[in-house]
Design a protein around this motif. Structure first.
Motif, PDB file in Angstrom:
ATOM      1  N   PRO A   1      -4.802  -2.046  -4.309  1.00  0.00           N
ATOM      2  CA  PRO A   1      -5.923  -0.939  -3.943  1.00  0.00           C
ATOM      3  C   PRO A   1      -5.772  -0.528  -2.382  1.00  0.00           C
ATOM      4  CG  PRO A   1      -7.231  -2.914  -4.222  1.00  0.00           C
ATOM      5  CD  PRO A   1      -5.797  -3.191  -4.806  1.00  0.00           C
ATOM      6  N   PHE A   2      -5.957   0.717  -2.190  1.00  0.00           N
ATOM      7  CA  PHE A   2      -6.113   1.402  -0.742  1.00  0.00           C
ATOM      8  C   PHE A   2      -7.367   0.693  -0.224  1.00  0.00           C
ATOM      9  CE2 PHE A   2      -4.000   5.096  -2.866  1.00  0.00           C
ATOM     10  CZ  PHE A   2      -2.933   4.623  -2.583  1.00  0.00           C
ATOM     11  N   PRO A   3      -7.540   0.207   1.010  1.00  0.00           N
ATOM     12  CA  PRO A   3      -8.712  -0.132   1.831  1.00  0.00           C
ATOM     13  C   PRO A   3      -9.737   0.931   1.813  1.00  0.00           C
ATOM     14  CG  PRO A   3      -7.086   0.138   3.528  1.00  0.00           C
ATOM     15  CD  PRO A   3      -6.371   0.591   1.799  1.00  0.00           C
ATOM     16  N   LYS A   4      -9.859   1.691   0.617  1.00  0.00           N
ATOM     17  CA  LYS A   4     -11.063   2.803   0.593  1.00  0.00           C
ATOM     18  C   LYS A   4     -12.042   2.304  -0.306  1.00  0.00           C
ATOM     19  CE  LYS A   4      -7.403   6.059   1.379  1.00  0.00           C
ATOM     20  NZ  LYS A   4      -7.417   6.716   2.752  1.00  0.00           N
TER      21      LYS A   4
ATOM     22  N   ARG B   1       8.144  10.218 -10.077  1.00  0.00           N
ATOM     23  CA  ARG B   1       7.222   9.372  -9.813  1.00  0.00           C
ATOM     24  C   ARG B   1       5.501   9.740 -10.357  1.00  0.00           C
ATOM     25  NH1 ARG B   1       9.368   8.178  -4.224  1.00  0.00           N
ATOM     26  NH2 ARG B   1      11.309   6.986  -4.668  1.00  0.00           N
ATOM     27  N   ARG B   2       5.410  11.043 -10.182  1.00  0.00           N
ATOM     28  CA  ARG B   2       4.132  11.550 -10.609  1.00  0.00           C
ATOM     29  C   ARG B   2       4.135  11.293 -12.081  1.00  0.00           C
ATOM     30  NH1 ARG B   2       0.889  14.101 -12.661  1.00  0.00           N
ATOM     31  NH2 ARG B   2       1.807  15.274 -13.908  1.00  0.00           N
TER      32      ARG B   2
ATOM     33  N   ASN C   1      -4.432  14.383  -3.316  1.00  0.00           N
ATOM     34  CA  ASN C   1      -3.199  14.766  -2.648  1.00  0.00           C
ATOM     35  C   ASN C   1      -2.285  15.723  -3.511  1.00  0.00           C
ATOM     36  OD1 ASN C   1      -1.107  13.985  -0.916  1.00  0.00           O
ATOM     37  ND2 ASN C   1       0.132  12.914  -2.404  1.00  0.00           N
ATOM     38  N   LEU C   2      -2.566  15.657  -5.019  1.00  0.00           N
ATOM     39  CA  LEU C   2      -1.519  16.566  -5.850  1.00  0.00           C
ATOM     40  C   LEU C   2      -2.336  17.837  -5.993  1.00  0.00           C
ATOM     41  CD1 LEU C   2      -0.258  13.793  -8.211  1.00  0.00           C
ATOM     42  CD2 LEU C   2       1.019  15.135  -6.379  1.00  0.00           C
TER      43      LEU C   2
ATOM     44  N   THR D   1       3.407   5.740  -2.927  1.00  0.00           N
ATOM     45  CA  THR D   1       4.845   6.385  -3.255  1.00  0.00           C
ATOM     46  C   THR D   1       4.625   6.519  -4.751  1.00  0.00           C
ATOM     47  OG1 THR D   1       5.751   5.298  -1.503  1.00  0.00           O
ATOM     48  CG2 THR D   1       7.241   6.239  -3.189  1.00  0.00           C
ATOM     49  N   ALA D   2       4.170   5.393  -5.647  1.00  0.00           N
ATOM     50  CA  ALA D   2       4.212   5.367  -6.869  1.00  0.00           C
ATOM     51  C   ALA D   2       3.389   6.407  -7.515  1.00  0.00           C
ATOM     52  CB  ALA D   2       3.994   3.945  -7.385  1.00  0.00           C
ATOM     53  N   LEU D   3       2.163   7.130  -6.908  1.00  0.00           N
ATOM     54  CA  LEU D   3       1.296   7.809  -7.269  1.00  0.00           C
ATOM     55  C   LEU D   3       2.055   9.438  -7.062  1.00  0.00           C
ATOM     56  CD1 LEU D   3      -1.897   6.161  -6.023  1.00  0.00           C
ATOM     57  CD2 LEU D   3      -1.069   6.622  -8.638  1.00  0.00           C
ATOM     58  N   GLY D   4       3.335   9.555  -6.642  1.00  0.00           N
ATOM     59  CA  GLY D   4       3.745  10.839  -6.436  1.00  0.00           C
ATOM     60  C   GLY D   4       3.415  11.312  -5.222  1.00  0.00           C
ATOM     61  N   ALA D   5       3.313  10.476  -4.253  1.00  0.00           N
ATOM     62  CA  ALA D   5       3.092  11.219  -2.772  1.00  0.00           C
ATOM     63  C   ALA D   5       4.478  11.251  -1.994  1.00  0.00           C
ATOM     64  CB  ALA D   5       2.370  10.167  -2.025  1.00  0.00           C
TER      65      ALA D   5
ATOM     66  N   LEU E   1       0.684  -0.976  -0.009  1.00  0.00           N
ATOM     67  CA  LEU E   1      -0.093   0.149  -0.052  1.00  0.00           C
ATOM     68  C   LEU E   1       1.005   1.302  -0.039  1.00  0.00           C
ATOM     69  CD1 LEU E   1      -2.820  -0.952   2.483  1.00  0.00           C
ATOM     70  CD2 LEU E   1      -2.898  -0.848   0.003  1.00  0.00           C
TER      71      LEU E   1
ATOM     72  N   TRP F   1      -7.732   9.537  -4.843  1.00  0.00           N
ATOM     73  CA  TRP F   1      -6.581   9.623  -3.885  1.00  0.00           C
ATOM     74  C   TRP F   1      -5.284  10.749  -4.374  1.00  0.00           C
ATOM     75  CZ3 TRP F   1      -1.367   8.840  -2.602  1.00  0.00           C
ATOM     76  CH2 TRP F   1      -1.285   9.070  -1.199  1.00  0.00           C
ATOM     77  N   ALA F   2      -4.643  10.296  -5.536  1.00  0.00           N
ATOM     78  CA  ALA F   2      -3.828  10.971  -5.714  1.00  0.00           C
ATOM     79  C   ALA F   2      -3.822  12.374  -6.423  1.00  0.00           C
ATOM     80  CB  ALA F   2      -3.095  10.143  -6.959  1.00  0.00           C
TER      81      ALA F   2
ATOM     82  N   GLU G   1       3.132  12.278   2.917  1.00  0.00           N
ATOM     83  CA  GLU G   1       1.570  12.155   2.427  1.00  0.00           C
ATOM     84  C   GLU G   1       1.373  10.511   2.330  1.00  0.00           C
ATOM     85  OE1 GLU G   1       1.758  15.871  -0.653  1.00  0.00           O
ATOM     86  OE2 GLU G   1       2.383  13.839  -1.345  1.00  0.00           O
TER      87      GLU G   1
ATOM     88  N   VAL H   1       9.956  12.621  -6.107  1.00  0.00           N
ATOM     89  CA  VAL H   1       8.331  12.515  -5.998  1.00  0.00           C
ATOM     90  C   VAL H   1       7.834  12.947  -7.618  1.00  0.00           C
ATOM     91  CG1 VAL H   1       6.340  13.554  -5.291  1.00  0.00           C
ATOM     92  CG2 VAL H   1       8.481  12.992  -3.702  1.00  0.00           C
TER      93      VAL H   1
ATOM     94  N   ARG I   1      -6.376   4.410 -11.033  1.00  0.00           N
ATOM     95  CA  ARG I   1      -5.617   5.125  -9.986  1.00  0.00           C
ATOM     96  C   ARG I   1      -4.392   5.806 -10.692  1.00  0.00           C
ATOM     97  NH1 ARG I   1      -4.176   1.985  -4.771  1.00  0.00           N
ATOM     98  NH2 ARG I   1      -2.273   1.173  -6.223  1.00  0.00           N
ATOM     99  N   ALA I   2      -3.543   4.944 -11.564  1.00  0.00           N
ATOM    100  CA  ALA I   2      -2.223   5.500 -12.076  1.00  0.00           C
ATOM    101  C   ALA I   2      -2.411   6.622 -13.212  1.00  0.00           C
ATOM    102  CB  ALA I   2      -1.309   4.506 -12.380  1.00  0.00           C
TER     103      ALA I   2
ATOM    104  N   ILE J   1      -3.887  10.815 -12.697  1.00  0.00           N
ATOM    105  CA  ILE J   1      -3.046  11.883 -12.430  1.00  0.00           C
ATOM    106  C   ILE J   1      -2.162  12.189 -14.026  1.00  0.00           C
ATOM    107  CG2 ILE J   1      -2.675  12.031 -10.007  1.00  0.00           C
ATOM    108  CD1 ILE J   1      -0.058  10.309 -10.290  1.00  0.00           C
TER     109      ILE J   1
END
Ligand SMILES: Nc1ncnc2c1ncn2[C@@H]1O[C@H](COP(=O)(O)OP(=O)(O)OP(=O)(O)O)[C@@H](O)[C@H]1O
Ligand SMILES: [Mg+2]
Lengths: 327, 317
Positions: free
Chosen positions: B156-159, B144-145, B171-172, A213-217, A208, B167-168, A221, B141, B218-219, B222
């Motif tokens: 997947p996140f537990p959301k 990776r973005r 976050n951005l 991290t791979a999403l640019g966090a 997780l 999410w991303a 974050e 960072v 998800r990827a 962004i």
């Protein structure tokens, strides 16, 4: 003979049955011992609860539930009320949690996410050793070192800067009081929350964190967005376990709280908690009425402790069930 | 098209040549280096195999990544060494090779996901649009973005489904038009029709294949430039795998895709270009090397290296 070996194997008949019966006896003995041990725990719990209720019954029938709200405690006049001690318990435990939760989480985060392996190996066990200090020693330290320091420095400082808040009244004369007790309790609760939350953070799946991290966090974050939420309910359960500890602590609190008989808003004044009042007065209790009232305090304490414990379990279980159900 | 290659200017004598050499076996590398030096003027003859030649696919196409003489070690053990290749815009590039040959290591180096691995060290250059992503001052960072990654196991996140995709962007701070963005990403990942009525449900309730497409959504939410996929279908059944493969064909119009796969047919089906990595055990240590790189049809029908043909025909590995 092509029956399965386990059924008609190659052992001669009586040797086989000897092995089996020895096994069976071993099984039975083990089962019995384990059940007995469990039963013993249950019986002890029942016996204690019974004794406390029985001991308190005279006081319960005399004062009823009014005991909870009445704040005067004058054994010599036959006047008893738990109000002051409920207040002292609530204030000291709440203040301890307020300080210990952020501190404990920070330590947990540091140990699990930030510290190098070597630092982790040194600081982790040290934090846990903090929990191993006997409370009476901590109480001594509270009287001899902490109290004078609070009285001379911290309390005047807080009064000067935040004195507009009634909880930061005039500094105490001795250093003993609700404030000192809260801080000593904080020291006791921090290692519990720190080590539990460290383990919880370590259990957050690496995948997780990598996903985020791979999403640019950024690191922060990832901590805020993934690690903390995943561990949140576990940390809440840890806080309730810590609360249980703070509620029930008697010795160290007795040493530093000043055994006050009145409700004061200022933390720098003396007070007493349910547990510390019992520890303080049970030895010298002269009248049956006082003994019964002390038992009544104990009963209240048991119920509160039970609630804190159940809350911790409920949160922990809901957390797990929630995760399993989502799968 | 691509900016002047900085490594060719200051580098040491040897590495001036080495990045261009395909055969990595030390003994051969020496010969090849000489051959390359002799053959300098004529590109077509240079070094070994076809990877170097511009194919119809790569000619005139921008190289998004220009990897030069890349070596990666974990502590004292070297995972890959001397990898040189270019990855071109809007193509699907497959990385194939036996287990442990450094495929994961390679693509995780492309978006600096290895930075947090203890003992990770890197040698050589990875130019991304001409900039070395390992240069000091580069914000990993941000790297990776722009270079998104999907992992072997769906994570997947537990959301909720919605919150996973949102999410991303949140976050951005890409918060305007979030609903549209989420929908676009889910449509892009061919998942929208299956989940549009349960966006608020937990993502963990989705099937493995759906979870993996959610991770792709998800990827792409962004809008990265490159998508790195590390065996994205290895945990999935054939139908879910087919869905992912089909999806990749539409995604490549907008993104440059690098996919690691163990599955030869998959590489043959989806990839435009294929790079074959192998374990080189010649000096007693096992290190991953790039054996051959070229257009997929060439790699599978008439590879230049016998190791490649052995591998793609399943004779070993
Ligand atoms: N985090 C790590 N720490 C130390 N060594 C590692 C690490 N990750 C990989 N390695 C080593 O690097 C080498 C290459 O591993 P890598 O995971 O890149 O191979 P791979 O080609 O992806 O294999 P697979 O096909 O099994 O996924 C292996 O020898 C492996 O043991
Ligand atoms: Mg791998």
């Amino acid at each position: 003979m092509n029956a399965p070996i386990g059924l008609t194997g190659t052992l001669p008949g009586d040797a086989r049955s000897r092995v089996r019966s020895a096994d069976r006896i071993g099984d039975g003995v083990l089962y019995g011992l384990c059940m007995l041990a469990s039963l013993l725990a249950v019986v002890t719990l029942g016996a204690i609860a019974y004794k406390v209720i029985d001991g308190a019954s005279a006081s319960i029938s005399q004062f009823g539930l009014g005991f909870l709200t009445h704040s005067a405690w004058r054994p010599n006049f036959g006047i008893f009320g738990a109000g002051t001690f409920l207040y002292g318990t609530a204030v000291t435990s709440f203040a301890a949690l307020l300080l210990a939760v952020p501190l404990g989480i920070s330590i947990g985060l540091y140990l699990s996410m930030m510290a190098s392996r070597r630092v982790r190996g040194v600081i982790g066990p040290l934090v846990e050793m903090l929990a191993a200090i006997p409370s009476v020693i901590l109480g001594f330290w509270g009287i001899l070192v902490f109290g004078p320091f609070l009285q001379a420095h911290l309390e005047p400082f807080l009064h000067r800067t935040l004195g507009f808040l009634p909880i930061f009244g005039a500094p105490s004369s001795t250093g003993s009081g609700l404030f000192n007790a809260s801080l000593i309790l904080t020291i006791m609760v921090v290692p519990i929350i720190a080590s539990l939350s460290r383990d919880l953070f370590l259990a957050v799946p690496q995948e997780l964190q990598e996903g985020a991290t791979a999403l640019g966090a950024t690191r922060w974050e990832v901590l805020r967005g993934v690690v903390l939420p995943s561990a949140a309910s576990g940390v809440a359960a840890a806080a309730f376990l810590g609360l249980g500890r703070a509620l029930g602590e008697a010795i160290a609190v007795t040493q530093v709280i000043g055994a006050g008989d009145f409700i004061h808003v200022s933390l720098f004044q003396t007070g007493d908690t349910l547990a510390s009042r019992i520890a303080d007065q049970y030895q010298g209790a002269a009248t049956p009425q006082l003994v019964a009232s002390l038992f009544y305090l104990g009963l209240i304490l048991m119920v509160i402790g039970l609630i804190a414990n159940i809350a911790a379990q409920w949160i922990a279980r809901r957390f797990d069930v929630g995760r399993v159900a989502a799968r | 098209m691509r900016p002047p290659d900085p490594s060719e200017m200051p580098a040491t004598g040897a590495s001036n040549v080495r990045p261009r050499v395909r055969i990595q076996t030390p003994a051969l590398a020496h010969e090849a280096a000489q051959a390359a030096a002799n053959a300098r003027p004529t590109d077509a003859l240079r070094g070994s195999p076809r990877g170097e030649q511009d194919s119809a696919l790569t000619v005139g196409r921008e190289a998004i990544f220009d990897v030069q003489d890349l070596s990666v070690s974990y502590g004292s053990s070297q995972a890959i060494s001397g990898v040189t290749l270019q990855i071109h815009r809007n193509l699907i590039t497959a990385i194939i090779g036996p287990s442990g040959c450094g495929k994961t290591t390679f693509i995780r180096s492309l978006n600096r996901m290895n930075d947090s691995v203890p003992g990770f060290t890197i040698d050589g250059k990875i130019l991304y649009h001409g900039h070395d992503i390992y240069d000091r001052g580069v914000d990993r960072v941000e790297v990776r973005r722009r270079i998104g990654m999907v992992f072997q196991r769906p994570n997947p996140f537990p959301k909720s489904i919605y919150d996973n995709v949102a999410w991303a962007p949140r976050n951005l701070k890409m918060k305007s038009g979030l609903d549209e963005r989420v929908e676009r990403a889910l449509r892009g990942a061919a998942l929208w029709d299956e989940v549009k009525d349960r966006l608020k449900d937990s993502a963990l309730g989705l099937s493995g294949g759906q979870q993996q497409r959610l991770c792709i959504a998800r990827a792409i939410a962004i809008q990265p430039d490159v998508l790195l996929l590390d065996e994205p279908a290895s945990a999935l059944d054939p139908i879910a795998t087919a869905a992912i493969e089909e999806l990749m064909q539409t995604l490549k119009n907008r993104y440059t895709i690098v996919i690691v796969t163990h599955n030869m047919q998959q590489a043959a089906r989806v990839a435009d270009r294929t790079a074959f990595f192998n374990l080189d055990a010649s000096d007693g240590r096992r290190t991953g090397v790039l054996v051959e790189y070229g257009d997929t049809d060439v790699m599978f029908t008439r590879p230049a290296d016998t190791r490649t043909s052995d591998y793609v025909t399943g004779r070993f590995g």
